[in-house]
Design an enzyme around this catalytic site. Structure first.
Site, mmCIF file in Angstrom:
data_model
loop_
_atom_site.group_PDB
_atom_site.id
_atom_site.type_symbol
_atom_site.label_atom_id
_atom_site.label_comp_id
_atom_site.label_asym_id
_atom_site.label_seq_id
_atom_site.Cartn_x
_atom_site.Cartn_y
_atom_site.Cartn_z
ATOM 1 C CG HIS A 111 79.276 98.256 78.484
ATOM 2 N ND1 HIS A 111 78.005 97.744 78.561
ATOM 3 C CD2 HIS A 111 79.859 97.640 77.427
ATOM 4 C CE1 HIS A 111 77.823 96.868 77.574
ATOM 5 N NE2 HIS A 111 78.945 96.786 76.878
ATOM 6 C CB CYS A 138 91.591 117.829 81.262
ATOM 7 S SG CYS A 138 93.084 117.040 80.796
HETATM 8 C C1 BV8 Z 1 80.317 97.827 69.644
HETATM 9 C C2 BV8 Z 1 76.564 102.850 78.342
HETATM 10 C C3 BV8 Z 1 81.817 97.710 67.834
HETATM 11 C C4 BV8 Z 1 76.935 102.810 79.751
HETATM 12 C C5 BV8 Z 1 75.831 100.962 77.087
HETATM 13 C C6 BV8 Z 1 72.836 95.248 65.321
HETATM 14 C C7 BV8 Z 1 73.042 93.934 65.712
HETATM 15 C C8 BV8 Z 1 73.993 93.605 66.671
HETATM 16 C C9 BV8 Z 1 74.763 94.624 67.268
HETATM 17 C C10 BV8 Z 1 74.540 95.923 66.881
HETATM 18 C C11 BV8 Z 1 73.605 96.235 65.920
HETATM 19 N N1 BV8 Z 1 73.624 97.583 65.761
HETATM 20 C C12 BV8 Z 1 74.555 98.118 66.594
HETATM 21 C C13 BV8 Z 1 75.123 97.113 67.262
HETATM 22 C C14 BV8 Z 1 76.194 97.225 68.259
HETATM 23 C C15 BV8 Z 1 75.639 97.735 69.573
HETATM 24 C C16 BV8 Z 1 74.451 96.913 70.038
HETATM 25 O O1 BV8 Z 1 74.601 95.822 70.524
HETATM 26 N N2 BV8 Z 1 73.255 97.500 69.873
HETATM 27 C C17 BV8 Z 1 72.058 96.783 70.285
HETATM 28 C C18 BV8 Z 1 71.107 97.765 70.956
HETATM 29 C C19 BV8 Z 1 71.461 96.120 69.061
HETATM 30 N N3 BV8 Z 1 76.722 97.558 70.512
HETATM 31 C C20 BV8 Z 1 77.665 98.515 70.606
HETATM 32 O O2 BV8 Z 1 77.631 99.574 70.024
HETATM 33 C C21 BV8 Z 1 78.859 98.182 71.502
HETATM 34 N N4 BV8 Z 1 80.045 98.466 70.768
HETATM 35 O O3 BV8 Z 1 79.634 96.963 69.171
HETATM 36 O O4 BV8 Z 1 81.455 98.287 69.080
HETATM 37 C C22 BV8 Z 1 83.138 98.230 67.488
HETATM 38 C C23 BV8 Z 1 84.038 97.343 66.922
HETATM 39 C C24 BV8 Z 1 85.285 97.813 66.574
HETATM 40 C C25 BV8 Z 1 85.616 99.132 66.809
HETATM 41 C C26 BV8 Z 1 84.713 100.011 67.390
HETATM 42 C C27 BV8 Z 1 83.451 99.552 67.736
HETATM 43 C C28 BV8 Z 1 78.881 99.052 72.741
HETATM 44 C C29 BV8 Z 1 77.818 98.611 73.691
HETATM 45 C C30 BV8 Z 1 77.913 99.433 74.985
HETATM 46 C C31 BV8 Z 1 76.902 100.512 74.949
HETATM 47 N N5 BV8 Z 1 76.797 101.179 76.246
HETATM 48 N N6 BV8 Z 1 75.611 101.783 78.087
HETATM 49 C C32 BV8 Z 1 75.843 103.363 80.578
HETATM 50 O O5 BV8 Z 1 75.337 104.438 80.252
HETATM 51 O O6 BV8 Z 1 75.524 102.689 81.570
HETATM 52 S S1 BV8 Z 1 74.843 99.603 76.902
HETATM 53 C C33 BV8 Z 1 73.614 99.520 78.095
HETATM 54 O O7 BV8 Z 1 72.837 98.356 77.831
HETATM 55 C C34 BV8 Z 1 74.180 99.262 79.468
HETATM 56 O O8 BV8 Z 1 75.483 99.676 79.618
HETATM 57 C C35 BV8 Z 1 74.135 97.789 79.635
HETATM 58 O O9 BV8 Z 1 75.432 97.356 79.693
HETATM 59 C C36 BV8 Z 1 73.562 97.288 78.370
HETATM 60 C C37 BV8 Z 1 72.691 96.089 78.591
HETATM 61 O O10 BV8 Z 1 71.663 96.451 79.497
HETATM 62 P P1 BV8 Z 1 71.392 95.474 80.748
HETATM 63 O O11 BV8 Z 1 72.516 95.621 81.713
HETATM 64 O O12 BV8 Z 1 71.088 94.098 80.271
HETATM 65 O O13 BV8 Z 1 70.105 96.145 81.381
HETATM 66 P P2 BV8 Z 1 68.612 96.037 80.830
HETATM 67 O O14 BV8 Z 1 67.840 97.112 81.485
HETATM 68 O O15 BV8 Z 1 68.635 95.932 79.321
HETATM 69 O O16 BV8 Z 1 68.115 94.615 81.382
HETATM 70 C C38 BV8 Z 1 68.006 94.414 82.778
HETATM 71 C C39 BV8 Z 1 67.775 92.931 82.986
HETATM 72 O O17 BV8 Z 1 67.781 92.677 84.388
HETATM 73 C C40 BV8 Z 1 66.431 92.458 82.453
HETATM 74 O O18 BV8 Z 1 66.612 91.209 81.777
HETATM 75 C C41 BV8 Z 1 65.586 92.252 83.727
HETATM 76 O O19 BV8 Z 1 64.706 91.148 83.579
HETATM 77 C C42 BV8 Z 1 66.653 91.924 84.745
HETATM 78 N N7 BV8 Z 1 66.291 92.331 86.113
HETATM 79 C C43 BV8 Z 1 65.616 93.448 86.511
HETATM 80 N N8 BV8 Z 1 65.520 93.444 87.859
HETATM 81 C C44 BV8 Z 1 66.158 92.330 88.308
HETATM 82 C C45 BV8 Z 1 66.649 91.616 87.200
HETATM 83 N N9 BV8 Z 1 67.319 90.457 87.307
HETATM 84 C C46 BV8 Z 1 67.518 89.987 88.562
HETATM 85 N N10 BV8 Z 1 67.087 90.613 89.673
HETATM 86 C C47 BV8 Z 1 66.397 91.771 89.586
HETATM 87 N N11 BV8 Z 1 65.955 92.379 90.709
#
Ligand code: BV8
Length: 236
Positions: A111, A138
């Site tokens: 990402h 840039c």
């Molecule tokens: C794409 C930007 C296609 C960077 C991010 C419907 C169904 C399926 C998919 C989709 C849909 N509608 C839209 C989509 C696609 C969409 C998607 O998946 N949406 C979801 C919400 C449904 N995906 C996209 O758009 C992706 N691109 O599909 O492109 C395409 C194809 C061809 C041509 C062009 C395009 C792009 C996805 C990337 C988006 N960018 N962020 C930034 O700002 O940082 S995503 C964002 O969420 C983060 O980057 C991160 O990567 C991602 C996941 O989050 P996590 O890392 O899991 O963090 P989270 O807080 O959610 O969870 C933390 C976890 O840690 C928890 O489980 C917790 O229990 C645990 N935890 C907490 N503390 C601890 C711990 N574990 C251990 N120890 C601890 N101490």
């Protein structure tokens, strides 16, 4: 020497949580006080570039402050890469550089990276360790208003997907660490690994959205569970 040859690891915000970096979907997560579509989408950037650049400037400033450093989870994964006789590929959804600081080398930021900017006109990527502002000029085309964070926003294509899919097809162990399994395509990697016959393990604080797809789960904070699992791998 473990019984596994090729290991693919996916990490998410949870592995950096104990380094003081906010996750997205936990309590006090980033998505609590920012609307995803406003700060993590190309449409949001087009609508209000200042708001989006500020969202990343704040996170970059924190990442580069003295308060943030790699933790035992990052360090254990770098140790696994150094000491495992076979191949280890680390795919991170995180945009911080804590895996690099811990010593991981075979690493993909699916990402993007908080410490990189990209020119929207030439696609040139370069390092950024200060604030990015809307009127910054840039270096490659001498124009203002073309620079953006080198981050993959919603609706944009994640980086190095072919390389990741090839690794998933040949791996015999897939480990998912600190991710909610809410975002695709990363959340679908476990299904590909299962289909290719790999052992699939989730190390997380609690159940992820795709928890049911994993053959084994270990729950707890990454700084405890990851070093334990790495030692188990290296000693078996
Ligand atoms: C794409 C930007 C296609 C960077 C991010 C419907 C169904 C399926 C998919 C989709 C849909 N509608 C839209 C989509 C696609 C969409 C998607 O998946 N949406 C979801 C919400 C449904 N995906 C996209 O758009 C992706 N691109 O599909 O492109 C395409 C194809 C061809 C041509 C062009 C395009 C792009 C996805 C990337 C988006 N960018 N962020 C930034 O700002 O940082 S995503 C964002 O969420 C983060 O980057 C991160 O990567 C991602 C996941 O989050 P996590 O890392 O899991 O963090 P989270 O807080 O959610 O969870 C933390 C976890 O840690 C928890 O489980 C917790 O229990 C645990 N935890 C907490 N503390 C601890 C711990 N574990 C251990 N120890 C601890 N101490």
């Amino acid at each position: 020497m473990t019984r596994y040859q090729t290991i693919v690891i996916l990490t998410g915000a949870g592995i950096s949580a104990e380094s003081g970096i906010r996750t997205f979907r936990d309590g006090n997560g980033l998505w609590e006080d920012h609307r995803v579509e406003d700060v993590a989408s190309p449409e949001g950037f087009a609508r209000d570039p200042k708001l989006v650049l500020n969202f990343y400037n704040q996170r970059r400033q924190q990442l580069l402050s003295d308060e943030v450093k790699e933790n035992a989870g990052h360090i254990a994964l770098a140790k696994l890469e150094r000491e495992h006789a076979g191949e280890v590929l680390l795919v991170t959804q995180n945009v911080d550089d804590l895996h690099e600081r811990a010593g991981s080398k075979n690493l993909i930021h699916i990402h993007g990276e908080l410490l990189q900017k990209r020119c929207s006109r030439s696609q040139t990527v370069s390092e950024v360790r200060t604030d990015l502002n809307v009127d910054d000029v840039c270096d490659c085309c001498g124009a203002a208003g073309t620079l953006r964070p080198n981050i993959v926003w919603f609706g944009e294509m994640p980086f190095q997907m072919e390389r990741i899919e090839a690794a998933l097809q040949k791996c015999d162990l897939f480990i998912s660490i600190g991710t909610s399994g809410a975002v695709y395509p990363a959340a679908g990697f476990v299904s590909l690994a299962n289909a290719c016959g790999a052992e699939t393990v989730m190390l997380n604080l609690d159940e992820s959205d795709n928890a049911g797809a994993f053959k084994r789960s270990e729950f707890g904070p990454a700084t405890k569970v990851v070093p334990m699992f790495v030692d188990e791998l290296l000693n078996n």
